[in-house]
Design a protein around this motif. Structure first.
Motif, PDB file in Angstrom:
ATOM      1  N   LYS A 229       0.836  -1.214   0.000  1.00  0.00           N
ATOM      2  CA  LYS A 229       0.000   0.000   0.000  1.00  0.00           C
ATOM      3  C   LYS A 229       0.867   1.259   0.000  1.00  0.00           C
ATOM      4  CE  LYS A 229      -4.058  -1.935   2.201  1.00  0.00           C
ATOM      5  NZ  LYS A 229      -5.361  -1.329   2.260  1.00  0.00           N
ATOM      6  N   PHE A 232       2.590   1.241  -3.678  1.00  0.00           N
ATOM      7  CA  PHE A 232       1.783   1.344  -4.909  1.00  0.00           C
ATOM      8  C   PHE A 232       0.445   2.054  -4.697  1.00  0.00           C
ATOM      9  CE2 PHE A 232       4.521  -2.399  -5.566  1.00  0.00           C
ATOM     10  CZ  PHE A 232       5.175  -1.992  -6.731  1.00  0.00           C
ATOM     11  N   GLY A 233       0.157   2.474  -3.475  1.00  0.00           N
ATOM     12  CA  GLY A 233      -1.092   3.212  -3.263  1.00  0.00           C
ATOM     13  C   GLY A 233      -2.049   2.482  -2.339  1.00  0.00           C
ATOM     14  N   LYS A 235      -5.088   1.711  -2.327  1.00  0.00           N
ATOM     15  CA  LYS A 235      -6.098   0.734  -2.778  1.00  0.00           C
ATOM     16  C   LYS A 235      -5.487  -0.615  -3.165  1.00  0.00           C
ATOM     17  CE  LYS A 235      -9.673   3.829  -4.458  1.00  0.00           C
ATOM     18  NZ  LYS A 235      -9.272   4.954  -5.325  1.00  0.00           N
ATOM     19  N   THR A 236      -4.166  -0.700  -3.110  1.00  0.00           N
ATOM     20  CA  THR A 236      -3.494  -1.916  -3.581  1.00  0.00           C
ATOM     21  C   THR A 236      -3.870  -3.144  -2.742  1.00  0.00           C
ATOM     22  OG1 THR A 236      -1.656  -0.484  -4.176  1.00  0.00           O
ATOM     23  CG2 THR A 236      -1.216  -2.848  -4.166  1.00  0.00           C
ATOM     24  N   SER A 257      -2.085  -6.053  -6.845  1.00  0.00           N
ATOM     25  CA  SER A 257      -3.100  -5.769  -7.857  1.00  0.00           C
ATOM     26  C   SER A 257      -2.543  -4.760  -8.850  1.00  0.00           C
ATOM     27  CB  SER A 257      -4.363  -5.224  -7.181  1.00  0.00           C
ATOM     28  OG  SER A 257      -4.020  -4.163  -6.306  1.00  0.00           O
ATOM     29  N   CYS A 258      -2.877  -4.951 -10.105  1.00  0.00           N
ATOM     30  CA  CYS A 258      -2.337  -4.099 -11.164  1.00  0.00           C
ATOM     31  C   CYS A 258      -3.036  -2.739 -11.127  1.00  0.00           C
ATOM     32  CB  CYS A 258      -2.553  -4.771 -12.523  1.00  0.00           C
ATOM     33  SG  CYS A 258      -2.010  -3.763 -13.904  1.00  0.00           S
ATOM     34  N   ASN A 259      -2.279  -1.693 -10.818  1.00  0.00           N
ATOM     35  CA  ASN A 259      -2.960  -0.388 -10.716  1.00  0.00           C
ATOM     36  C   ASN A 259      -3.039   0.344 -12.054  1.00  0.00           C
ATOM     37  OD1 ASN A 259      -0.327   0.360 -10.826  1.00  0.00           O
ATOM     38  ND2 ASN A 259      -0.248   1.278  -8.781  1.00  0.00           N
ATOM     39  N   ASN A 262      -6.592  -1.381 -12.807  1.00  0.00           N
ATOM     40  CA  ASN A 262      -7.434  -1.671 -11.641  1.00  0.00           C
ATOM     41  C   ASN A 262      -7.857  -3.130 -11.579  1.00  0.00           C
ATOM     42  OD1 ASN A 262      -7.413   0.772 -10.308  1.00  0.00           O
ATOM     43  ND2 ASN A 262      -8.966   1.619 -11.715  1.00  0.00           N
ATOM     44  N   SER A 263      -6.917  -3.998 -11.874  1.00  0.00           N
ATOM     45  CA  SER A 263      -7.133  -5.450 -11.820  1.00  0.00           C
ATOM     46  C   SER A 263      -8.139  -5.965 -12.848  1.00  0.00           C
ATOM     47  CB  SER A 263      -7.570  -5.910 -10.414  1.00  0.00           C
ATOM     48  OG  SER A 263      -6.513  -5.709  -9.525  1.00  0.00           O
TER      49      SER A 263
END
Ligand code: PHE
Length: 337
Positions: A229, A232-233, A235-236, A257-259, A262-263
């Motif tokens: 998090k 990569f942010g 929301k990861t 998760s691919c940001n 967005n997966s």
């Protein structure tokens, strides 16, 4: 003839150079090989005897005067040039500021993130012995998993090699320190792999190790989620897949998760919605014992990641070789970071 020389005398007297070039032109025209003085000395032969004395004296004076002029001014131009070099009122010329290499930027970011939860940096040698790189990590000689990391050996001594991972630093750290241990080992590692867009024979890793009483797999998951998090942010999400490493049991590979999509699936994550970022697991009790730590009292987790891989994901770099080529056009893009 004498009249012409007298005119030249006047010319020399009046001459005031305004630049070093002008002075040099003057010098050549009078004193140079093809200059007026040489012409006059040649002409001297043909001067009638009765005039030789006066003519001779006059051209000698002319030569002396020309030489004196040159001597008089040559230093003044030098001083002038120097003084302009040290003119303190001139505006400064701007130096181009350098910038950190993207690998250093990511390394520092990873270190900072783990610093915040108590990890400190440890370092060790890049030229290692077999025991620290392999045997202590539950990879005895002839163990097939040694093939997982194509190793560069030092030819004259098969016991000495270029470290294939910075786990070797953690072995050294465990030998020299008592738990609780929270250490992070960033550094350069070497593997005998063909160079391509995804692999290089030299790359950089950060490995982490946490050892204390009652350390569990849940602690590992939580530490890695925190890292993902931060890196990569918020929301990861992370995903753990069972894997195998000789020095950890159980072991896992971690995906984020691919940001970019967005997966939802894109060509970066190969339509899986996730990207692999690191390997991890609970430190195998054998490893703890090899390094002098009581495996009945202590447990721990370890993880390791490639800095290039994280940098590629974070900055959207598609070819790992760019990090090693030092192309200014590439590196300049990180100067604002
Ligand atoms: N040392 C492993 C590698 O280089 C990474 C790793 C470290 C995996 C710690 C698990 C635990 O591939």
């Amino acid at each position: 003839m004498l009249e012409a020389v007298k005119e030249l005398l006047l010319e020399v007297k009046k001459f005031v150079p305004t630049s070093a070039t002008e002075l040099e032109e003057f010098r050549l025209s009078f004193l140079g090989k093809k200059g007026k003085m040489n012409e006059l000395f040649t002409a001297f032969k043909d001067v009638p005897n009765e005039n030789k004395k006066e003519f001779g004296q006059t051209i000698n004076t002319l030569k002396q005067n020309a030489q004196t002029k040159v001597d008089q001014y040559k230093d003044s131009f030098k001083v002038e040039e120097k003084s302009s070099e040290i003119d303190l009122s001139r505006p400064v010329s701007l130096n181009n500021l350098g910038s950190r290499h993207p690998i250093s930027l990511i390394r520092n970011e990873i270190v900072e993130i783990f610093n915040r939860i108590g990890f400190t940096v440890s370092e060790g040698p890049e030229i290692e012995d077999d025991w620290h790189n392999f045997s202590a990590l539950n990879l005895p000689e002839e163990h097939p998993a040694r093939d997982m990391q194509d190793t560069f050996f030092i030819q004259s001594n098969p016991d000495i090699l270029l470290r294939t991972h910075t786990s070797s630093v953690q072995v050294r750290y465990m030998q020299g320190n008592k738990p609780p241990i929270r250490t992070l080992s960033p550094g350069r590692v070497y593997r005998n792999e063909a160079i391509s867009a995804r692999a290089h024979c030299i790359f950089h890793q950060v490995e982490g190790l946490y050892i204390d009483e009652n350390v569990s797999f849940a602690d590992l998951k939580q530490a890695l989620l925190y890292f993902a998090k931060e890196m990569f942010g918020e929301k990861t999400k992370i995903r753990l897949r069972p894997s195998y490493f000789p020095f950890t049991e159980p072991s896992a590979e971690v995906d984020v998760s691919c940001n970019i999509c967005n997966s939802k699936g894109c060509n970066v994550c190969k339509y899986t919605g996730y990207l692999e970022i690191l390997g991890c697991g609970m430190v195998d009790p054998n490893v703890l014992e090899n390094c002098g730590i009581d495996s009945k009292k202590y447990t721990g987790f370890a993880f390791g990641m490639g800095i290039e891989r994280i940098a590629m994901l974070k900055y959207g770099v598609k070819d790992l070789r760019l990090f090693f080529e030092n192309d200014f056009r590439f590196l300049k893009q990180f100067s604002a970071l």
